[in-house]
Design a protein around this motif. Sequence first.
Motif, PDB file in Angstrom:
ATOM      1  N   PHE A  22      39.650  41.048  40.412  1.00  0.00           N
ATOM      2  CA  PHE A  22      40.945  41.458  40.969  1.00  0.00           C
ATOM      3  C   PHE A  22      40.765  42.775  41.699  1.00  0.00           C
ATOM      4  N   CYS A  23      41.813  43.185  42.392  1.00  0.00           N
ATOM      5  CA  CYS A  23      41.833  44.484  43.057  1.00  0.00           C
ATOM      6  C   CYS A  23      43.138  45.180  42.697  1.00  0.00           C
ATOM      7  N   ALA A  24      43.032  46.397  42.181  1.00  0.00           N
ATOM      8  CA  ALA A  24      44.212  47.219  41.900  1.00  0.00           C
ATOM      9  C   ALA A  24      44.406  48.185  43.072  1.00  0.00           C
ATOM     10  N   TYR A  25      45.621  48.190  43.618  1.00  0.00           N
ATOM     11  CA  TYR A  25      45.951  49.046  44.762  1.00  0.00           C
ATOM     12  C   TYR A  25      46.919  50.122  44.281  1.00  0.00           C
ATOM     13  N   HIS A  26      46.523  51.368  44.460  1.00  0.00           N
ATOM     14  CA  HIS A  26      47.354  52.498  44.026  1.00  0.00           C
ATOM     15  C   HIS A  26      47.699  53.355  45.235  1.00  0.00           C
ATOM     16  N   GLU A  27      48.986  53.497  45.506  1.00  0.00           N
ATOM     17  CA  GLU A  27      49.440  54.437  46.528  1.00  0.00           C
ATOM     18  C   GLU A  27      50.558  55.270  45.919  1.00  0.00           C
ATOM     19  N   ASP A  28      50.300  56.558  45.783  1.00  0.00           N
ATOM     20  CA  ASP A  28      51.252  57.472  45.138  1.00  0.00           C
ATOM     21  C   ASP A  28      51.391  58.729  45.978  1.00  0.00           C
ATOM     22  N   GLN A  29      52.636  59.116  46.222  1.00  0.00           N
ATOM     23  CA  GLN A  29      52.923  60.344  46.959  1.00  0.00           C
ATOM     24  C   GLN A  29      53.140  61.472  45.948  1.00  0.00           C
ATOM     25  N   HIS A  72      38.457  54.748  28.563  1.00  0.00           N
ATOM     26  CA  HIS A  72      38.624  53.341  28.190  1.00  0.00           C
ATOM     27  C   HIS A  72      37.301  52.625  28.431  1.00  0.00           C
ATOM     28  N   PRO A  73      37.034  51.533  27.703  1.00  0.00           N
ATOM     29  CA  PRO A  73      35.731  50.878  27.807  1.00  0.00           C
ATOM     30  C   PRO A  73      35.724  49.744  28.830  1.00  0.00           C
ATOM     31  N   HIS A  74      34.506  49.354  29.254  1.00  0.00           N
ATOM     32  CA  HIS A  74      34.283  48.162  30.079  1.00  0.00           C
ATOM     33  C   HIS A  74      32.970  47.518  29.655  1.00  0.00           C
ATOM     34  N   ARG A  75      32.892  46.212  29.848  1.00  0.00           N
ATOM     35  CA  ARG A  75      31.624  45.479  29.692  1.00  0.00           C
ATOM     36  C   ARG A  75      31.644  44.246  30.582  1.00  0.00           C
ATOM     37  N   GLY A  76      30.499  43.930  31.193  1.00  0.00           N
ATOM     38  CA  GLY A  76      30.294  42.636  31.811  1.00  0.00           C
ATOM     39  C   GLY A  76      30.620  42.521  33.286  1.00  0.00           C
ATOM     40  N   ASN A 139      32.503  40.769  39.513  1.00  0.00           N
ATOM     41  CA  ASN A 139      31.886  40.172  38.346  1.00  0.00           C
ATOM     42  C   ASN A 139      30.367  40.321  38.383  1.00  0.00           C
ATOM     43  N   LEU A 140      29.748  40.231  37.210  1.00  0.00           N
ATOM     44  CA  LEU A 140      28.301  40.145  37.073  1.00  0.00           C
ATOM     45  C   LEU A 140      27.946  38.742  36.576  1.00  0.00           C
ATOM     46  N   PRO A 141      26.857  38.155  37.068  1.00  0.00           N
ATOM     47  CA  PRO A 141      26.433  36.854  36.548  1.00  0.00           C
ATOM     48  C   PRO A 141      25.915  36.984  35.119  1.00  0.00           C
ATOM     49  N   GLU A 278      30.375  30.667  37.435  1.00  0.00           N
ATOM     50  CA  GLU A 278      30.144  30.640  35.989  1.00  0.00           C
ATOM     51  C   GLU A 278      31.479  30.810  35.282  1.00  0.00           C
ATOM     52  N   PRO A 279      31.581  30.388  34.021  1.00  0.00           N
ATOM     53  CA  PRO A 279      32.837  30.594  33.270  1.00  0.00           C
ATOM     54  C   PRO A 279      33.187  32.076  33.199  1.00  0.00           C
ATOM     55  N   VAL A 280      34.467  32.379  33.344  1.00  0.00           N
ATOM     56  CA  VAL A 280      34.958  33.755  33.249  1.00  0.00           C
ATOM     57  C   VAL A 280      35.963  33.819  32.106  1.00  0.00           C
ATOM     58  N   VAL A 281      35.646  34.639  31.099  1.00  0.00           N
ATOM     59  CA  VAL A 281      36.560  34.861  29.977  1.00  0.00           C
ATOM     60  C   VAL A 281      36.863  36.354  29.949  1.00  0.00           C
ATOM     61  N   LYS A 282      38.145  36.686  30.137  1.00  0.00           N
ATOM     62  CA  LYS A 282      38.561  38.084  30.219  1.00  0.00           C
ATOM     63  C   LYS A 282      39.427  38.441  29.009  1.00  0.00           C
ATOM     64  N   HIS A 283      39.201  39.629  28.506  1.00  0.00           N
ATOM     65  CA  HIS A 283      40.069  40.181  27.468  1.00  0.00           C
ATOM     66  C   HIS A 283      40.166  41.677  27.728  1.00  0.00           C
ATOM     67  N   GLY A 284      41.268  42.087  28.356  1.00  0.00           N
ATOM     68  CA  GLY A 284      41.439  43.506  28.677  1.00  0.00           C
ATOM     69  C   GLY A 284      40.273  44.019  29.504  1.00  0.00           C
ATOM     70  N   PRO A 285      39.514  44.995  28.975  1.00  0.00           N
ATOM     71  CA  PRO A 285      38.458  45.620  29.768  1.00  0.00           C
ATOM     72  C   PRO A 285      37.106  44.920  29.674  1.00  0.00           C
ATOM     73  N   PHE A 286      37.063  43.738  29.049  1.00  0.00           N
ATOM     74  CA  PHE A 286      35.809  43.021  28.870  1.00  0.00           C
ATOM     75  C   PHE A 286      35.859  41.701  29.636  1.00  0.00           C
ATOM     76  N   VAL A 287      34.755  41.387  30.344  1.00  0.00           N
ATOM     77  CA  VAL A 287      34.664  40.140  31.109  1.00  0.00           C
ATOM     78  C   VAL A 287      33.320  39.501  30.807  1.00  0.00           C
ATOM     79  N   MET A 288      33.365  38.374  30.072  1.00  0.00           N
ATOM     80  CA  MET A 288      32.145  37.700  29.669  1.00  0.00           C
ATOM     81  C   MET A 288      32.233  36.218  30.035  1.00  0.00           C
TER      82      MET A 288
END
Length: 336
Positions: A22-29, A72-76, A139-141, A278-288
């Motif tokens: 995904f892409c998060a777009y942030h525009e704040d004045q 906050h954490p990330h993996r994958g 994503n990473l393979p 490949e299969p994508v399983v996401k849970h919050g900050p983890f993508v496996m």
Amino acid sequence: MSAIIKIKPLGFIWETSDPFLFCAYHEDQYPKGNGSLGPESSLQGRNIGQDFTLKDGWRMYHGSRIPGFPAHPHRGFETVTIAQKGMVDHSDSLGAAGRFGNGDVQWMTAGKGVQHSEMFPLLNTEKDNPLLLFQIWLNLPRNKKMVPPHFKMLWHEEIPIIRSEDKNGHTTEITLISGKLEGKSSPAPAPDSWASDPNNEIAIWTIKVTPNATYTLPKASEGINRSLYFFKGNEIQGEGYAIPVHHEIILNAHQEFTIKNGDKEAHFLMLQGKPINEPVVKHGPFVMNSQIEIREAIQEYQQTEFGGWPWPNHDHVHESSKGRFALYPNGEEINK
């Protein structure tokens, strides 16, 4: 065959196609800073810690003193953070840190696991602090999901900008964050990235089209996913369609697509790449690739915190006098 597959409105989080997540777009004045890198304005009426509602033109996100995203954490997967306007303060569990913005890009491979914070310091105390930022999850393979974490800066001075002129003298500028165009190449991505193999045809471009200009996107290979995100401007014409701003245009990458701009400068983000499939399983900050791997990621983070947090605060920011810089895990520091 039409170049356009689908046109759909943009949400707060922009949907993407494989290999992107995904892409998060942030525009704040943001208003003037208070001297402590937070806003001078009152925070009353905001849901501090979960302030995602646009109020007075800006949001605090998960920040309580300074806007942004505390540790906050990330993996994958990887994050590619494009800071077009404003500044970002990065700190992570590897001991790496940085301040970047105004066209700089950070490329971070989470791999087997990392914690990081991304705060938006309001450095200007005499004027407003506008922010415009994209964060793209790539994503990473399977065979790269548990690589060591990696932190890299792509400074704006190193990122190529291609200028194209149509037959009427109207110009288009393409900034090559990832990919190739007209014989020029972007800076190298992170080494374990899906983008590091040119056969995957990863392209991350920002595109600025002047009023009344015409620009044709070149063809990519068949089977490549391509989306064009129209985030600023008024209206463009494409294959006979009138396409208003704040829309995603999903394209056949192996067909040329011509943008005919209207009377207002138009801005786009283009994401393109070969799907990982490949299969994508996401849970919050983890993508496996499986639920078992997600459970393993949660358990390991609970036990190790992916190395812990070496900074004084979870919303750590750098000294206001500090310029653009990158501090790498090996202790090397680059100042811009």
